[in-house]
Design an enzyme around this catalytic site. Structure first.
Site, PDB file in Angstrom:
ATOM      1  CG  ASP A  43      18.402  15.630 -21.919  1.00 34.71           C
ATOM      2  OD1 ASP A  43      19.299  15.111 -21.118  1.00 34.71           O
ATOM      3  OD2 ASP A  43      18.421  15.719 -23.217  1.00 34.71           O
ATOM      4  CE1 TYR A  71      12.367   9.513 -24.071  1.00 30.75           C
ATOM      5  CE2 TYR A  71      12.962   7.426 -25.299  1.00 30.75           C
ATOM      6  CZ  TYR A  71      13.155   8.291 -24.287  1.00 30.75           C
ATOM      7  OH  TYR A  71      14.330   7.962 -23.472  1.00 30.75           O
ATOM      8  CG  ASP A  85      17.723  20.558 -27.189  1.00 29.68           C
ATOM      9  OD1 ASP A  85      18.307  21.762 -27.129  1.00 29.68           O
ATOM     10  OD2 ASP A  85      17.965  20.077 -25.996  1.00 29.68           O
ATOM     11  NE  ARG A 176      19.426  15.873 -26.336  1.00 31.12           N
ATOM     12  CZ  ARG A 176      20.876  15.860 -26.328  1.00 31.12           C
ATOM     13  NH1 ARG A 176      21.591  16.833 -27.111  1.00 31.12           N
ATOM     14  NH2 ARG A 176      21.400  15.528 -25.251  1.00 31.12           N
TER      15      ARG A 176
END
Length: 298
Positions: A43, A71, A85, A176
């Site tokens: 993203d 992550y 998010d 997310r």
């Protein structure tokens, strides 16, 4: 002049504001070559490891896309948004009365194989249309849960409302959505406020390069030093060197009898040139082992 002899993988430390396609376009200019591909979208607001494949390296794009990832995310409790998010529109706010032990206990329940419903704000296509395009028009469609695997979750720096979360997971995992689901399980909601990918396949943030540093390397003539060879993706596989005779057969797509044990190998010729990924299987009829081509890089 367009260069077509550049082959390999460059690990980009993507900064905020760039799409994966933006990075590909910048790399094309830096390396002055057309044949460039990325290994799965990251993203625009996310940062971190984005392997970019060049030349023959583009043959491993699909393999890296479907690889495991790691992550580090920052998460805020007590809020929910339509995008899951912090960039989205707030749809709910709640009081937060959660202890660190409760947070750890709930997050542990999301380890292993879990089912996730992909978020509407994602690039997944349903009926030929991207979910994110539908979401921007205010259209929500039913999404089927998908199986993903979370190998580990480590919670740290919890201050009663915000915390850091390190996640190792399989392909297709939406971090997310994981944050959102943990928030729902706690009863107060949660959103992801930051995301940084620290590992993709065998490549980590430690051997990544910013776009700016790559531009500087182009100026001082050290670009080749950042390229990982194509076979580095398969470093977990044993190496197998083959004779010129077997090379001729394998490059023509023909199986060849070989004395190597059963298994999957990185195949090299006698000059140490990486050729392909091959599999040694049993020919029960002849009672011999046979080398078969799986993925060619010649």
């Amino acid at each position: 002049m367009i260069l077509e002899t550049v082959n390999g993988i460059v690990i980009v430390d993507k900064e905020k504001g760039y799409t994966s396609h933006d990075v590909v376009n910048v790399i094309r200019k830096i390396f002055n070559t057309r044949k460039v591909g990325h290994t799965g979208t990251l993203d625009p607001d996310a940062t971190g490891v984005l392997p970019i494949c060049i030349g023959k390296g583009t043959k491993v794009c699909d393999m890296l896309t479907f690889s495991d990832k790691e992550y580090v995310a920052k998460v805020r409790l007590g809020i929910q948004t339509d995008t899951q998010d912090i960039s989205g529109e707030v749809i709910r706010e709640s009081e937060v009365n959660v202890t660190f032990d409760e947070l750890k206990c709930i997050s542990e329940k999301f380890k292993g194989e879990i089912m996730q419903i992909p978020p509407m704000y994602s690039a997944i296509k349903i009926g030929g249309k991207k979910l994110c395009d539908l979401a921007r028009k205010g259209i929500e469609v039913e999404r089927k849960p998908r199986s993903v695997t979370v190998y580990s979750i480590d919670i740290s720096n919890f201050d009663g409302k915000e915390f850091d979360m390190k996640v190792a997971c399989s392909k297709g995992t939406y971090i997310r959505t994981l944050c959102h689901d943990i928030g729902n399980a706690l009863g107060c909601g949660a959103v992801m406020t930051e995301l940084r990918r620290t590992k993709a396949s065998v490549f980590s943030i430690d051997n990544s390069h910013t776009l700016e540093s790559l531009k500087q390397r182009k100026e001082n003539g050290t670009l080749n030093e950042v390229l990982s060879p194509v076979d580095s993706v398969f470093s977990h596989m044993p190496e197998l060197e083959i004779s010129d005779g077997i090379k001729k057969r394998i490059t023509n797509g023909a199986p060849s009898y070989i004395g190597a044990p059963l298994g999957t190998y990185r195949i090299y010729d006698m000059n140490k040139t990486f050729l392909c990924i091959g599999e040694v299987v049993k020919d029960n009829e002849k009672n011999k082992n046979v080398l078969r081509l799986m993925k060619a890089f010649f």
